[in-house]
Design an enzyme around this catalytic site. Structure first.
Site, short mmCIF file in Angstrom:
data_model
loop_
_atom_site.label_atom_id
_atom_site.label_comp_id
_atom_site.label_asym_id
_atom_site.label_seq_id
_atom_site.Cartn_x
_atom_site.Cartn_y
_atom_site.Cartn_z
N PHE B 10 1.05 -1.27 0.14
CA PHE B 10 0.10 -0.54 -0.16
C PHE B 10 0.54 1.06 0.55
CE2 PHE B 10 -3.81 -2.28 1.77
CZ PHE B 10 -5.45 -1.15 0.73
N LYS B 28 4.49 3.14 8.64
CA LYS B 28 3.61 2.73 7.18
C LYS B 28 2.71 3.87 7.02
CE LYS B 28 1.75 -1.31 4.18
NZ LYS B 28 1.64 -2.76 4.51
N ASP B 119 -0.34 -14.21 0.86
CA ASP B 119 0.73 -13.53 -0.10
C ASP B 119 2.05 -13.48 0.60
OD1 ASP B 119 1.63 -11.72 -2.58
OD2 ASP B 119 1.27 -10.42 -1.52
#
Lengths: 380, 708
Positions: B10, B28, B119
């Site tokens: 992201f 993040k 993932d």
């Protein structure tokens, strides 16, 4: 399930677990908090979760779940659970969420009509829903409560409780059979708290509260259309100020989007016509087009288009549009023009340009005499 | 905020110190403005993370909004990802056993919670300094409501995706186990199976082909069996995480402390690399920095397209557009430092991590081909990222995580051949196409050069025009379409003539990458911008479009044939613009101003009226202003200096370094003479400042790397 009821711990019936949880939940509120209670509660909750959920390897047994659900309803455990979520240890909070989810969904095997837990909630214990909503007051409980609520909201009766409850803490909550949908709300009730919950608190809480808020407003359309018509003034005045003009980028962007969705929903036709009648609303919306964030502009566009596309524009709206015609015609072609891959957007934009070009020089009263179509609240 | 660590699905991740506790955390940054999709996606990741509390999963701490950026604070893991640790070389079986065991414990926890990671791959396995292994990046993870429900969404990263995920026939926890098997192979081989193939092809093949197997006598039986167990194509036959934990290979795994060796190995490896690269880098700087600055958009290119580029390709378009508005805020927030830091780092370590974030255009192709991907491919993907028109072409060209497919506008598909033209540059097959074309255009328009020059119609400088777009966007004002349309006709012709003019003048070699960079970041966007505008604004003057795309083709062609010439063309243009009297007057006016605010304000006003807006000085000064702001920020950490001195300082330094510029190859003397002062001054300033800023960063960075 063998490991659950294995050797040293003699088989514990679901009812036993439920009762001990009830007891522990009461003790949870004692001061000072006891780590032992926490620990034991965590263990029992995990067990209860296994009963309702099973494991990836072992299916849960329907009889056990049935026993459990009956006992939980009988002992009124859900209420204690709902109000205690924030006091639970971390893992137990998630367990509580899962237990709620399964119990609310559970139906007896013979497939008779509705979920027993839901009817219990609605007719006997609407307070549980109220407690779950108040979970938003605390960061610890906001997310699990929100998840449970969103699942419960799938039932229109639960949504009705949230919309119409006006009880104060400690009071009995609303009985939906007694609700008069035509009466205006005091706007102090449970639902109105969502405006606050969305606007304060951390990102997680506020975003989660918004999700629930959105679900309430979009899940059961006719009920909400009625509600919004009745409480039109208060609802949109709060919506416009607290949400659309919120300082939080996320709230702002999401609420504009939701507004667009609400207005464009066929069920909300009356609400929509009432909304786009107001010059003030149009002004607000045109300011959004000039917001310094592109996504806000974009979401704002989807509200703006409703104003322009409305064939029966009010005089106030016409006047604003006409006064700004040149500006709009200059502005729109370049508005978000890098959105080249969005065909629908481009089409709608050129449609709006045409509409604005076609506006008369002076505001004309083009609408039919009768204003019957406009929402009740808006006329009042 | 300390430094940039990498980028997730992201956004970008920074290392930071929590003031209250002094604890080092990873932060993040998610740019919400660029996620066109629902914000709920981001929210889902947070709510998933926040309900995880396991020693095998990166611990979520908090999240908060800063404007349109969401900061997610998480536990900091100093060891880096397994992918980073693979750089110095593949893992031993013993190490893999430990890693797999830890992943399995993590998966067991997640699966118990009804969560799918979806993932799993080396890049998403992080190590703490202590050797502890944790799962990270829950960007596409899912929470199941019911423990036995299935999922259908097509997400993950092609090479690691289980057959049932690809077939979209419903999948559950077992999909993660498959990915683990692939990851184990990745750790022993350095790359997942089929890594050399096109991801799209791999997607087709995984369900059809027999499952990959680990082969060769150098691997132990247990390890081979473990991989085989993970890679059972029938998900029902595949063991669960819990079962695999009992596998012999896993049971015999050592303690996580042993993984510290890997972390050490990488640190040593990096230290060695750094020395070498730093030297090389230094030699290159002198020449390197010039052109990006002339391009007037190195902010754009450096900070946002490469660094911030999302691996999820369907977002890249939005990204590109938003870059300009972000810059201001970035600088203010002081984050700039961190971001550029990463860029520096990247230039120095052009290794697989680069691959993940798409390639950096600044890298000379030669240095970036170390991975299994060819440099050709890299150039394609880096180029495509800048293409507003290319939508699905680049799909799968990076081993990035796929979320969903996105609706592609027919118009975009229609124009798809356009970026293809550009791609063909990298492939030699088409290189015979158009040298003649270049000449033709050149000749046919040769006359227009002098006309254009004397009439003082803008000799538009594509890079500057690009800046003009940036400028108008960041001001929130509206770019004047008609103005740009004017330049469509005038802008394209003058460039080819200077090709011929300057080609003869300079035999000095220029780095290939530089020319490529110039083309990708200055020429193409500019042409394309006009191209798009012709498509959208007017209902398509096909003739004009054809000419434009030929022009772009010509540039690509020129680059592949003779990169120096391409550079010469632009230095020529810059020079000529500088020499023009009226232009110069304008330039000098601008440089006379000192207050940045004033400059930008008046600049914006002038922009609406002047035809010269495209290549004109106010943009330059706008750019310079930004530049100086950056430098200020960049320096704060090291040198303390009054901010009000900045302006003066810039000028001084600009003069000081005029001599330095003489040494630079590929530049003509004339560009230094008094006539061109206004223009050159500005360019030089930017140049010099940029260099200083690079140095500062380098110093800082090498200091930091010891700490990391």
């Amino acid at each position: 399930m063998a490991f659950l009821f294995g050797a040293n711990r003699r088989q514990k019936q679901p009812t036993d677990i439920a009762r001990s949880i009830k007891d522990l939940l009461r003790r949870l509120w004692n001061e000072p908090p006891s780590p032992k209670v926490d620990e034991e509660l965590g263990r029992q909750m995990a067990q209860m979760k296994l009963i309702v959920q099973g494991t990836p390897e072992v299916e849960c047994s329907p009889e056990q779940v049935q026993q459990l659900v009956q006992c939980i309803i009988q002992e009124d455990i859900l209420f204690d659970l709902a109000r205690s979520i924030r006091k639970l240890p971390f893992e137990a909070r998630k367990d509580a969420q899962i237990i709620f989810a399964h119990i609310l969904r559970w139906k007896p095997a013979n497939g008779r009509s509705s979920e027993p837990a839901i009817s219990y909630l609605v007719s006997k214990r609407p307070e549980i829903i109220v407690e779950l909503c108040r979970g938003y007051e605390y960061p610890e409980s906001a997310l699990p409560c929100g998840t449970i609520l969103r699942q419960a909201i799938m039932q229109d009766s639960i949504t009705a409780i949230i919309l119409y409850d006006e009880s104060k803490p400690g009071e009995r909550a609303v009985q939906i059979s007694e609700v008069d949908v035509r009466r205006q709300e005091s706007c102090q009730g449970l639902f109105w708290n969502f405006f606050n919950w969305i606007n304060k608190g951390s990102f997680e809480v506020s975003a989660d509260a918004f999700n629930t808020f959105r679900d309430i407003l979009t899940r059961h359309k006719t009920m909400v259309a009625q509600y919004l018509s009745t409480n039109f003034e208060e609802f949109f005045s709060r919506y416009n100020t607290l949400l659309i003009q919120s300082d939080s980028y996320v709230t702002k962007r999401q609420s504009i989007k939701l507004l667009g969705e609400i207005l464009l929903d066929r069920a909300n036709y009356n609400v929509m016509t009432a909304y786009v009648d107001r010059g003030a609303h149009l002004k607000l919306c045109m300011n959004l087009l000039k917001d310094d964030r592109k996504m806000v502009q974009y979401e704002g566009f989807h509200v703006f288009k409703v104003f322009v596309a409305n064939p029966n524009k009010s005089t106030a709206v016409q006047r604003i549009l006409i006064n700004n015609r040149d500006r709009l015609l200059k502005f729109l072609p370049k508005f978000l023009e890098d959105r080249t891959d969005d065909d629908q957007f481009t089409d709608e934009k050129s449609f709006l340009v045409r509409q604005i070009e076609l506006l008369p020089a002076e505001p004309a009263d083009s609408r039919p005499q009768a204003v019957g179509g406009v929402g009740v609240g808006a006329v009042a | 905020m300390l430094e940039e660590l990498g980028s997730g699905s992201f956004g970008t991740v920074y290392k930071a110190i929590e003031k209250a506790t002094g604890e080092i955390v990873a932060v993040k940054h998610i740019d919400l403005e660029s996620t066109d999709e629902d914000l709920q996606e981001v929210q889902a990741e947070i709510s998933l993370l926040s309900t995880c509390a396991s020693p095998f999963v990166t611990q979520y701490k908090a999240s908060f909004l800063r404007g349109y950026k969401l900061w997610i604070v998480m536990e900091y893991l100093g060891g880096g990802s397994c992918q980073d640790l693979l750089k110095p070389g593949v893992f031993s079986e013993a190490h893999i056993a430990i890693v797999c065991q830890q992943i399995l414990l993590g998966l067991q926890y997640l699966h118990q919670e009804g969560k799918l990671h979806r993932d799993i791959k080396a890049a998403n396995i992080l190590l703490a300094q202590s050797g502890k292994v944790k799962l990270a990046d829950f960007g596409v993870a899912a929470q199941l409501v019911n423990i036995r429900s299935l999922r259908n969404t097509f997400v993950g990263t092609p090479f690691w995706m289980a057959p049932e995920v690809i077939q979209q026939s419903g999948y559950d926890f077992k999909a993660d186990i498959w990915s683990l098997g692939i990851t184990a192979m990745e750790l022993i081989h350095g790359e997942p199976p089929n890594a050399g193939k096109h991801p799209m092809k791999v997607l087709m093949e995984i369900p059809k082909m027999p499952a990959p197997r680990l082969e060769g006598s150098q691997y132990s039986k247990d390890f081979k069996d473990f991989v085989a167990k993970c890679l059972v194509k029938d998900a029902d036959q595949r063991p669960s995480a819990k079962e695999l934990l009992k596998h012999k290979f896993i049971r015999n795994a050592g303690r996580t402390e042993a993984l510290q060796e890997l972390i050490l190995r990488r640190q040593e490896w990096e230290a060695g690399l750094e020395k070498k690269e730093a030297l090389k880098y230094y030699a290159e700087t002198l020449r390197n920095v010039r052109l990006p600055i002339q391009g007037g958009e190195e902010d754009d290119a450096w900070v946002f397209d490469t660094v911030k580029a999302l691996p999820t390709l369907h977002h890249t378009q939005k990204r590109r557009k938003l870059t300009t508005t972000e810059i201001g805020d970035e600088v203010k927030a002081g984050n700039y430092k961190g971001e550029t830091m990463k860029e520096m780092k990247r230039t120095q370590h052009p290794q697989p991590s680069t691959m993940k974030r798409l390639s950096s255009p600044l890298l000379p192709p030669s240095s970036s081909s170390s991975v299994n991907r060819t440099s050709t491919k890299k150039r394609i993907s880096s180029g495509q990222q800048k293409q507003p028109l290319s939508v699905n072409m680049s799909f799968g060209n990076s081993p990035s995580t796929i979320r969903q497919f996105r609706r592609v506008s027919p118009a975009a598909i229609e124009n798809d051949d356009y970026p293809k033209d550009k791609d063909s540059v990298a492939t030699p097959s088409s290189s015979s196409l158009s040298p003649s074309k270049v000449r033709n255009t050149a000749q046919s328009t040769a006359s227009s050069l002098s006309i254009a020059g004397s009439e003082n119609v803008s000799l538009p400088l594509p890079p500057a025009r690009h800046t003009s777009r940036m400028h108008s966007q960041s001001n929130g004002s509206t770019p004047d379409t008609s103005m740009t349309k004017n330049t469509v006709t005038t802008s394209s012709p003058p460039q080819p003539p200077s090709i011929t003019a300057s080609r003869s003048t300079s035999p000095v070699p220029v780095p290939l990458g530089l020319a490529h960079y110039l083309r990708i970041h200055a020429i193409n966007p500019s042409i394309q911008e006009i191209f798009t505008r012709t498509t959208t604004a007017t209902s398509g003057d096909s003739n004009k479009q054809a000419v434009l795309s030929r022009l772009m083709e010509a540039f690509s062609e020129l680059e592949s044939v003779d990169p120096e010439a391409l550079l010469q063309v632009f230095s020529g243009i810059v020079r000529r613009v500088g020499r023009d009297e009226r232009l110069r007057d304008l330039l000098e006016n601008e440089t006379g101003r000192t207050s940045p605010q004033k400059v930008s304000a008046s600049g914006a006003g002038a922009g609406a009226k002047l035809v010269l807006a495209q290549n004109n000085p106010h943009l330059k000064s706008h750019h310079r202003r930004r530049q100086s702001a950056i430098v200020t920020k960049g320096r704060e950490g090291k040198v303390t200096r009054g901010e009000n001195e900045e302006e003066k300082e810039e000028k001084e330094r600009g003069n000081d370094l005029e001599q330095m510029k003489d040494l630079r190859p590929g530049r003509e003397e004339e560009s230094e003479n008094g006539n061109t002062k206004g223009m050159e001054h500005v360019t030089l300033l930017g140049d010099v400042l940029f260099e200083r800023w690079c140095e500062g960063l380098r110093a800082r960075w090498s200091g930091n790397s010891g700490v990391v």
